[in-house]
Design a protein around this motif. Structure first.
Motif, PDB file in Angstrom:
ATOM      1  N   THR A   5       0.811  -1.220   0.000  1.00  0.00           N
ATOM      2  CA  THR A   5       0.000   0.000   0.000  1.00  0.00           C
ATOM      3  C   THR A   5       0.841   1.265   0.000  1.00  0.00           C
ATOM      4  OG1 THR A   5      -1.809  -1.158   1.096  1.00  0.00           O
ATOM      5  CG2 THR A   5      -1.786   1.252   1.269  1.00  0.00           C
ATOM      6  N   GLU A  24      -1.911  14.069   3.243  1.00  0.00           N
ATOM      7  CA  GLU A  24      -1.893  13.952   4.706  1.00  0.00           C
ATOM      8  C   GLU A  24      -3.042  13.105   5.260  1.00  0.00           C
ATOM      9  OE1 GLU A  24      -1.560  16.810   8.629  1.00  0.00           O
ATOM     10  OE2 GLU A  24      -1.847  17.718   6.664  1.00  0.00           O
ATOM     11  N   ASP A  25      -4.267  13.333   4.809  1.00  0.00           N
ATOM     12  CA  ASP A  25      -5.412  12.581   5.332  1.00  0.00           C
ATOM     13  C   ASP A  25      -5.330  11.105   4.966  1.00  0.00           C
ATOM     14  OD1 ASP A  25      -6.423  14.890   6.470  1.00  0.00           O
ATOM     15  OD2 ASP A  25      -7.814  15.293   4.824  1.00  0.00           O
ATOM     16  N   ILE A  26      -4.955  10.811   3.732  1.00  0.00           N
ATOM     17  CA  ILE A  26      -4.806   9.419   3.294  1.00  0.00           C
ATOM     18  C   ILE A  26      -3.688   8.749   4.075  1.00  0.00           C
ATOM     19  CG2 ILE A  26      -4.189   7.931   1.334  1.00  0.00           C
ATOM     20  CD1 ILE A  26      -5.426  10.162  -0.462  1.00  0.00           C
ATOM     21  N   TYR A  27      -2.579   9.451   4.236  1.00  0.00           N
ATOM     22  CA  TYR A  27      -1.425   8.937   4.976  1.00  0.00           C
ATOM     23  C   TYR A  27      -1.834   8.552   6.399  1.00  0.00           C
ATOM     24  CZ  TYR A  27       3.439   8.698   6.607  1.00  0.00           C
ATOM     25  OH  TYR A  27       4.642   8.280   7.113  1.00  0.00           O
ATOM     26  N   GLN A  28      -2.532   9.449   7.074  1.00  0.00           N
ATOM     27  CA  GLN A  28      -2.956   9.206   8.454  1.00  0.00           C
ATOM     28  C   GLN A  28      -3.901   8.012   8.534  1.00  0.00           C
ATOM     29  OE1 GLN A  28      -1.654  10.529  11.128  1.00  0.00           O
ATOM     30  NE2 GLN A  28      -0.366  11.861   9.903  1.00  0.00           N
ATOM     31  N   SER A  29      -4.783   7.889   7.578  1.00  0.00           N
ATOM     32  CA  SER A  29      -5.748   6.790   7.561  1.00  0.00           C
ATOM     33  C   SER A  29      -5.044   5.439   7.396  1.00  0.00           C
ATOM     34  CB  SER A  29      -6.750   7.008   6.425  1.00  0.00           C
ATOM     35  OG  SER A  29      -7.622   5.922   6.321  1.00  0.00           O
ATOM     36  N   ILE A  30      -4.112   5.366   6.457  1.00  0.00           N
ATOM     37  CA  ILE A  30      -3.358   4.128   6.232  1.00  0.00           C
ATOM     38  C   ILE A  30      -2.491   3.813   7.446  1.00  0.00           C
ATOM     39  CG2 ILE A  30      -1.565   3.022   4.837  1.00  0.00           C
ATOM     40  CD1 ILE A  30      -2.648   4.691   2.456  1.00  0.00           C
ATOM     41  N   ASP A  31      -1.838   4.832   7.971  1.00  0.00           N
ATOM     42  CA  ASP A  31      -0.977   4.638   9.141  1.00  0.00           C
ATOM     43  C   ASP A  31      -1.783   4.078  10.309  1.00  0.00           C
ATOM     44  OD1 ASP A  31       1.657   4.912  10.331  1.00  0.00           O
ATOM     45  OD2 ASP A  31       0.821   6.562  11.502  1.00  0.00           O
ATOM     46  N   GLN A  32      -2.953   4.616  10.531  1.00  0.00           N
ATOM     47  CA  GLN A  32      -3.807   4.135  11.621  1.00  0.00           C
ATOM     48  C   GLN A  32      -4.268   2.704  11.353  1.00  0.00           C
ATOM     49  OE1 GLN A  32      -7.277   6.530  12.372  1.00  0.00           O
ATOM     50  NE2 GLN A  32      -7.639   5.562  14.332  1.00  0.00           N
ATOM     51  N   GLU A  33      -4.654   2.411  10.112  1.00  0.00           N
ATOM     52  CA  GLU A  33      -5.124   1.065   9.753  1.00  0.00           C
ATOM     53  C   GLU A  33      -4.042   0.012  10.001  1.00  0.00           C
ATOM     54  OE1 GLU A  33      -6.440  -1.455   5.775  1.00  0.00           O
ATOM     55  OE2 GLU A  33      -6.399   0.736   5.690  1.00  0.00           O
TER      56      GLU A  33
END
Length: 106
Positions: A34, A80-89
């Motif tokens: 990803t 930034e928003d996509i990055y944070q979402s993937i990082d959290q997942e």
């Protein structure tokens, strides 16, 4: 003083993974995962390399390389928003993540 514009920049991350997630971690953080697919949306992304520790089979280093630091920072701001979402997942795959640092090629 060196001008770091157009000097290759690498950001290095260290992970201690949950061993039961080894296969998924290696895929998601590896060359077809990803993160690489997301970063590949930028023409300034140069690739990623994953290293596994030879003694501690739950420890990894991931090196992401970019055209230069400015390109990396600009792209991260855009996604930034996509990055944070993937990082959290994916945070469930590891015990800890450490940003070792950002490095310019000398």
């Amino acid at each position: 003083m060196q001008n770091y514009e157009d000097v290759p920049f690498s950001i290095i991350w260290k992970y201690k993974i949950k061993i039961e997630n080894k296969e998924e971690f290696e895929f998601e953080y590896g060359k077809e995962g990803t993160w690489v697919r997301l970063f590949s949306e930028s023409a300034d992304y140069r690739g990623s390399i994953m290293y596994s520790e030879t003694i501690l089979d739950d420890t990894y280093i991931v090196v992401d390389t970019w055209k230069d630091e400015k390109s990396y920072l600009t792209f991260c701001k855009i996604i930034e928003d996509i990055y944070q979402s993937i990082d959290q997942e994916f945070s469930s795959l590891y015990i800890y993540e450490e940003r070792v640092g950002g490095f310019n090629q000398c």
